[in-house]
Design an enzyme around this catalytic site. Structure first.
Site, mmCIF file in Angstrom:
data_model
loop_
_atom_site.group_PDB
_atom_site.id
_atom_site.type_symbol
_atom_site.label_atom_id
_atom_site.label_comp_id
_atom_site.label_asym_id
_atom_site.label_seq_id
_atom_site.Cartn_x
_atom_site.Cartn_y
_atom_site.Cartn_z
ATOM 1 N N CYS A 41 0.812 -1.205 0.000
ATOM 2 C CA CYS A 41 0.000 0.000 0.000
ATOM 3 C C CYS A 41 0.853 1.265 0.000
ATOM 4 C CB CYS A 41 -0.921 0.016 1.224
ATOM 5 S SG CYS A 41 -2.177 -1.272 1.206
ATOM 6 N N CYS A 112 0.758 9.737 7.454
ATOM 7 C CA CYS A 112 2.040 9.286 8.000
ATOM 8 C C CYS A 112 2.069 9.472 9.522
ATOM 9 C CB CYS A 112 3.191 10.047 7.354
ATOM 10 S SG CYS A 112 3.353 9.753 5.571
#
Length: 306
Positions: A41, A112
């Site tokens: 991913c 993130c």
């Protein structure tokens, strides 16, 4: 070209704490690992924590990351932030805290920081021997984004925690909708549901709903006036019966409310929980954290002998 802050670029070009913490059988010290994401991913993070058993303090933290500039910088920032904290203190570190430490992240890269928060939770719960599902039901919801394996529960959580208002923002935070795009309409519906929930809660608070009315409706929320002792006891018992005991019973354990003194909740651990080496973790994570979330951040849970 992404508009990265100087701090992001600093930790990308010169990452702090990159690598592995090996288990050395050092007395009084254990190593915990949490892993999230998938290389297929695009991003993956493995977080290592060196923990002093007696104090629950994080002595060292290191990371291995496969990902972009923001992923590496967020992972490095996280390790710097948690060193010296206790595990309970580290659990309070949010993806917003990670982004703020970096001086901000491009919105399209906020996933993130979310990955860092999730890896931290995974490492701590692995260390304590408690399934992450006991704390977070993200994986038990309805699958919304098949491209990235994201459930409605996880989307709801990130929408609430970050006050997101568009499907594009959700994609930026957890990647849902960033593949084929077929789930974007469902994401919009979830956002509307969350907004309605928030609006209803705000309206009820402004209208001055009484604590007793909250109890009778089955909702668990902060009332506009302090809870009486009777209401507090009833609410604590409700959380134990509906949210805590089913999880413990599934693992062969159980808990019984023994007494309440101010904000100190005394319980009796039963079955497997009574003899389990991770009984302290059960108190702090499975029980205390839930009562703090649902009732009062000042609650402390103690185990007593039957």
């Amino acid at each position: 070209m992404w508009d990265y802050t100087d701090k992001v670029l600093e930790l990308f070009y010169d990452p702090k704490n990159q690598g592995v913490i090996e288990e050395t059988s050092e007395p009084g010290v254990k190593v915990a690992t949490g892993e999230v994401g998938s290389i297929s991913c695009g991003d993956a993070l493995r977080l290592h924590l060196k923990v002093e058993v007696e104090s629950d303090k994080i002595l060292d933290a290191r990371f291995q990351t496969f990902g972009c500039t923001s992923a590496i910088a967020s992972s490095s920032a996280l390790t710097e932030m948690v060193k010296g904290l206790t595990l309970d203190e580290a659990l309070k570190v949010s993806n917003k805290d990670i982004a703020n430490y970096l001086g901000g992240l491009p919105e399209a890269k906020m996933h993130c920081s979310v990955m860092g928060q999730e890896a931290l939770e995974a490492a701590i719960y692995n260390y304590r021997g408690i399934p992450l599902a006991a704390h977070d039901d993200d994986d038990e919801g309805v699958l919304i984004c098949s491209c990235f394996g994201i459930t409605d529960t996880k989307i709801r959580r990130v929408v609430k925690e970050n006050n997101l208002t568009t499907a594009e923002q959700v994609t930026n935070y957890v990647k849902a909708g960033g593949g084929c795009g077929s789930c974007l309409t469902k994401i919009d519906d979830i956002i509307k549901d969350v907004e309605q929930e928030v609006a209803t809660t705000t309206k009820n608070a402004n209208n001055g709903i009484k604590s007793a009315e909250i109890l009778n409706s089955g909702q668990i929320a902060t009332a506009t006036r302090p809870l009486t002792n009777v209401q507090k006891i009833a609410l604590i018992q409700k959380v134990l019966d509906e949210e805590v005991r089913p999880v413990l019973i599934a693992d062969g354990g159980d808990v019984e409310l023994y007494d309440i003194e101010g904000n100190t909740v005394k319980v009796i651990l039963k079955g497997a929980c009574d003899s389990c080496p991770s009984s302290t973790a059960t108190l702090k994570i499975a029980i205390e954290s839930r009562l703090r979330d649902r009732i009062s951040k000042d609650i402390v849970v103690q185990a007593v002998e039957p």
